[in-house]
Design a protein around this motif. Structure first.
Motif, PDB file in Angstrom:
ATOM      1  N   UNK A 203       0.826  -1.209   0.000  1.00 28.84           N
ATOM      2  CA  UNK A 203       0.000   0.000   0.000  1.00 28.84           C
ATOM      3  C   UNK A 203       0.864   1.264   0.000  1.00 28.84           C
ATOM      4  N   UNK A 204       1.952   1.259   0.750  1.00 26.18           N
ATOM      5  CA  UNK A 204       2.837   2.428   0.748  1.00 26.18           C
ATOM      6  C   UNK A 204       3.494   2.619  -0.613  1.00 26.18           C
ATOM      7  N   UNK A 205       3.799   1.501  -1.293  1.00 24.99           N
ATOM      8  CA  UNK A 205       4.366   1.609  -2.637  1.00 24.99           C
ATOM      9  C   UNK A 205       3.345   2.182  -3.613  1.00 24.99           C
ATOM     10  N   UNK A 206       2.108   1.737  -3.498  1.00 27.43           N
ATOM     11  CA  UNK A 206       1.044   2.267  -4.360  1.00 27.43           C
ATOM     12  C   UNK A 206       0.783   3.725  -4.038  1.00 27.43           C
ATOM     13  N   UNK A 207       0.881   4.087  -2.768  1.00 29.17           N
ATOM     14  CA  UNK A 207       0.618   5.457  -2.332  1.00 29.17           C
ATOM     15  C   UNK A 207       1.597   6.454  -2.949  1.00 29.17           C
ATOM     16  N   UNK A 208       2.769   5.982  -3.360  1.00 26.78           N
ATOM     17  CA  UNK A 208       3.783   6.857  -3.934  1.00 26.78           C
ATOM     18  C   UNK A 208       3.741   6.915  -5.459  1.00 26.78           C
ATOM     19  N   UNK A 233      -5.454  -2.012  -5.304  1.00 22.55           N
ATOM     20  CA  UNK A 233      -4.177  -2.278  -5.961  1.00 22.55           C
ATOM     21  C   UNK A 233      -3.188  -2.992  -5.050  1.00 22.55           C
ATOM     22  N   UNK A 234      -3.374  -2.873  -3.741  1.00 23.67           N
ATOM     23  CA  UNK A 234      -2.455  -3.514  -2.795  1.00 23.67           C
ATOM     24  C   UNK A 234      -2.936  -4.881  -2.344  1.00 23.67           C
ATOM     25  N   UNK A 235      -4.189  -5.228  -2.645  1.00 25.70           N
ATOM     26  CA  UNK A 235      -4.739  -6.475  -2.123  1.00 25.70           C
ATOM     27  C   UNK A 235      -4.239  -7.738  -2.835  1.00 25.70           C
ATOM     28  N   UNK A 236      -4.028  -7.742  -4.178  1.00 22.75           N
ATOM     29  CA  UNK A 236      -3.584  -8.984  -4.838  1.00 22.75           C
ATOM     30  C   UNK A 236      -2.321  -9.602  -4.269  1.00 22.75           C
ATOM     31  N   UNK A 237      -1.242  -8.847  -3.994  1.00 21.77           N
ATOM     32  CA  UNK A 237      -0.071  -9.497  -3.361  1.00 21.77           C
ATOM     33  C   UNK A 237      -0.390 -10.082  -1.992  1.00 21.77           C
ATOM     34  N   UNK A 238      -1.283  -9.429  -1.255  1.00 27.36           N
ATOM     35  CA  UNK A 238      -1.692  -9.963   0.044  1.00 27.36           C
ATOM     36  C   UNK A 238      -2.448 -11.264  -0.116  1.00 27.36           C
ATOM     37  N   UNK A 239      -3.217 -11.368  -1.190  1.00 26.39           N
ATOM     38  CA  UNK A 239      -3.957 -12.601  -1.451  1.00 26.39           C
ATOM     39  C   UNK A 239      -3.004 -13.759  -1.704  1.00 26.39           C
ATOM     40  N   UNK A 240      -1.872 -13.487  -2.347  1.00 26.65           N
ATOM     41  CA  UNK A 240      -0.878 -14.536  -2.583  1.00 26.65           C
ATOM     42  C   UNK A 240      -0.312 -15.061  -1.266  1.00 26.65           C
ATOM     43  N   UNK A 241      -0.024 -14.156  -0.341  1.00 25.04           N
ATOM     44  CA  UNK A 241       0.529 -14.549   0.956  1.00 25.04           C
ATOM     45  C   UNK A 241      -0.507 -15.320   1.774  1.00 25.04           C
ATOM     46  N   UNK A 242      -1.793 -15.077   1.497  1.00 21.58           N
ATOM     47  CA  UNK A 242      -2.836 -15.753   2.275  1.00 21.58           C
ATOM     48  C   UNK A 242      -2.764 -17.265   2.126  1.00 21.58           C
ATOM     49  N   UNK A 243      -2.283 -17.750   0.974  1.00 19.79           N
ATOM     50  CA  UNK A 243      -2.113 -19.189   0.814  1.00 19.79           C
ATOM     51  C   UNK A 243      -1.095 -19.749   1.790  1.00 19.79           C
ATOM     52  N   UNK A 244      -0.007 -19.005   2.026  1.00 19.17           N
ATOM     53  CA  UNK A 244       0.991 -19.441   2.999  1.00 19.17           C
ATOM     54  C   UNK A 244       0.470 -19.320   4.423  1.00 19.17           C
ATOM     55  N   UNK A 245      -0.350 -18.295   4.659  1.00 20.39           N
ATOM     56  CA  UNK A 245      -0.917 -18.105   5.987  1.00 20.39           C
ATOM     57  C   UNK A 245      -1.831 -19.254   6.357  1.00 20.39           C
ATOM     58  N   UNK A 246      -2.532 -19.822   5.366  1.00 20.94           N
ATOM     59  CA  UNK A 246      -3.420 -20.946   5.648  1.00 20.94           C
ATOM     60  C   UNK A 246      -2.622 -22.126   6.197  1.00 20.94           C
ATOM     61  N   UNK A 247      -1.392 -22.303   5.725  1.00 16.75           N
ATOM     62  CA  UNK A 247      -0.539 -23.348   6.284  1.00 16.75           C
ATOM     63  C   UNK A 247      -0.221 -23.096   7.742  1.00 16.75           C
TER      64      UNK A 247
END
Length: 319
Positions: A203-208, A233-247
Motif C-alpha cells: 500500500x505504501x508503494x502504491x501510495x507513492x 491495488x495492494x490487495x492482490x499481493x496480500x492474497x498470494x501470501x494468504x495461501x501461505x498463511x493458511x498453512x
C-alpha cells in the motif's frame, strides 16, 4: 486460461503425491513398531500367532515398498485404512473431527484479513496528517510485535481475560461455531501479522505512484483514495501470501485445539503422534497438504479477476 488451469492443477497433483511419499517415508522411519507395541500388551492376552495375524491385517509384516504401493492404492480409492489405536476407519475419525478444524480455520482466516486491513487502513489514514504520523508508526509496528508472540501464550491470556476475568465468552459448554469463536480470534492475531506487513508495504508503494498525486490534485479525499484505489491495488499481493498463511493456521490448530480442548484434526494429530498411529497421521498430513494447495490455487485463480494487469496465464501483462 484452460491450459494455465490444467498446468497448475497438474503441478498441484505432483506436489500432493510428493508430500504423500515424503510423509510415508518419514513415518516409516519412526522408531518402534506401533502394531507390535499395541497388541503385545499383556492385558489383551493375545498369543504370538494372534499378534502375527494382527500385524498381517495392518500390513506391518510387509516390506516398505509393498506397504507404500498398498497404501497409495487404497488412498486413491478413498480408503484411508484403520486406526491402530481405536480400530475405527480413519475416514470416520476424520469426518467427526474436521468440522471443528474447518470452523476454526474459517474464523481465524477471516479474522486475520479483517485485522490486517483495519490496522493498515488506520495507519495509512493517520499518515496523511502530520500529527498522526507518530500514531501511524506505532500501529505499523503492531504486526511485527504480534508475529513474535507464542500462540499458546496468547490463547492462555485470552482465556484468562476474556473468559474468566471479563466473563464475555465462556470456553466450556459450547458447541458448533460458538465453541471456536474465541480460539479463532486468538489464532487470528499472530496469523494477521504477515498479511498486514505485506499489505502495508504494498500500500505504501502504491501510495507513492504518480496517479495517486493526480487523484489528490483532483480533490479526492484521502479516505476515498485509500478505499477506491490504494486498497484494490495492494490487495492482490496480500492474497498470494494468504495461501501461505493458511498453512500457519493448520499448524496453529494443533496448539489451539489442545489449549481450548477442541476435538478437531489438531487434537487428533496430537493423539496419533502419542500412539504412533501411522494411518491417522498419514491421512491428516494428506488433508492438510490438500487444503494448503487448494487455497494457493484459489488465490492464483482469483488474482486475474482482482487485478486486470495480471493475465489469465498468471503472468504480468505488458502494455
Amino acid at each position: 486460461m484452460t491450459r494455465y488451469l490444467f498446468t497448475r492443477t497438474l503441478h498441484a497433483i505432483f506436489v500432493l503425491w510428493g508430500a504423500f511419499t515424503l510423509s510415508f517415508i518419514l513415518l516409516q522411519l519412526m522408531p518402534g513398531d506401533a502394531v507390535l507395541v499395541k497388541f503385545q500388551d499383556p492385558e489383551l492376552g493375545l498369543n504370538p500367532q494372534q499378534i502375527a495375524d494382527m500385524r498381517a491385517t495392518y500390513g506391518a509384516d510387509e516390506s516398505a515398498i509393498t506397504q507404500y504401493i498398498h497404501v497409495l492404492g487404497r488412498t486413491l480409492h478413498g480408503n484411508l485404512g484403520y486406526s491402530i489405536e481405536t480400530g475405527l476407519p480413519v475416514g470416520h475419525m476424520l469426518q467427526a473431527a474436521y468440522p471443528t478444524t474447518l470452523r476454526l480455520a474459517i474464523i481465524s482466516f477471516a479474522g486475520a484479513i479483517i485485522l490486517s486491513i483495519t490496522f493498515c487502513t488506520l495507519a495509512l489514514l493517520l499518515s496523511e496528517h502530520v500529527t498522526g504520523r507518530y500514531i501511524a508508526g506505532l500501529i505499523s509496528a503492531i504486526p511485527g510485535i504480534t508475529s513474535g508472540i507464542p500462540v499458546f501464550w496468547l490463547e492462555i491470556v485470552a482465556i484468562q481475560l476474556i473468559s474468566f476475568h471479563w466473563k464475555l465468552i465462556p470456553v466450556v459448554g459450547l458447541s458448533g461455531w460458538s465453541a471456536v469463536f474465541l480460539p479463532g480470534l486468538a489464532l487470528a492475531i499472530p496469523i494477521s501479522a504477515p498479511l498486514a506487513q505485506v499489505f502495508m508495504t504494498t500500500a505504501k508503494r502504491v501510495q507513492q505512484l504518480p496517479f495517486i498525486d493526480v487523484l489528490r490534485a483532483r480533490g479526492l479525499s484521502p479516505f476515498r483514495i485509500l478505499c477506491a484505489h490504494i486498497i484494490p491495488n495492494a490487495f492482490p499481493p496480500t492474497l498470494t501470501v494468504s495461501g501461505l498463511v493458511f498453512g500457519e493456521i493448520l499448524a496453529g490448530a494443533v496448539v489451539t485445539e489442545t489449549v481450548f480442548g477442541l476435538d478437531g484434526l489438531g487434537q487428533l494429530a496430537q493423539q496419533a503422534v502419542a500412539s504412533q498411529d501411522v494411518a491417522v497421521l498419514q491421512a491428516i498430513i494428506l488433508i492438510s497438504v490438500t487444503g494448503f494447495i487448494s487455497i494457493s490455487l484459489l488465490s492464483e485463480f482469483i488474482q486475474p479477476l482482482l487485478d486486470p494487469r495480471i493475465g489469465r496465464n498468471g503472468q504480468q501483462r505488458k502494455y
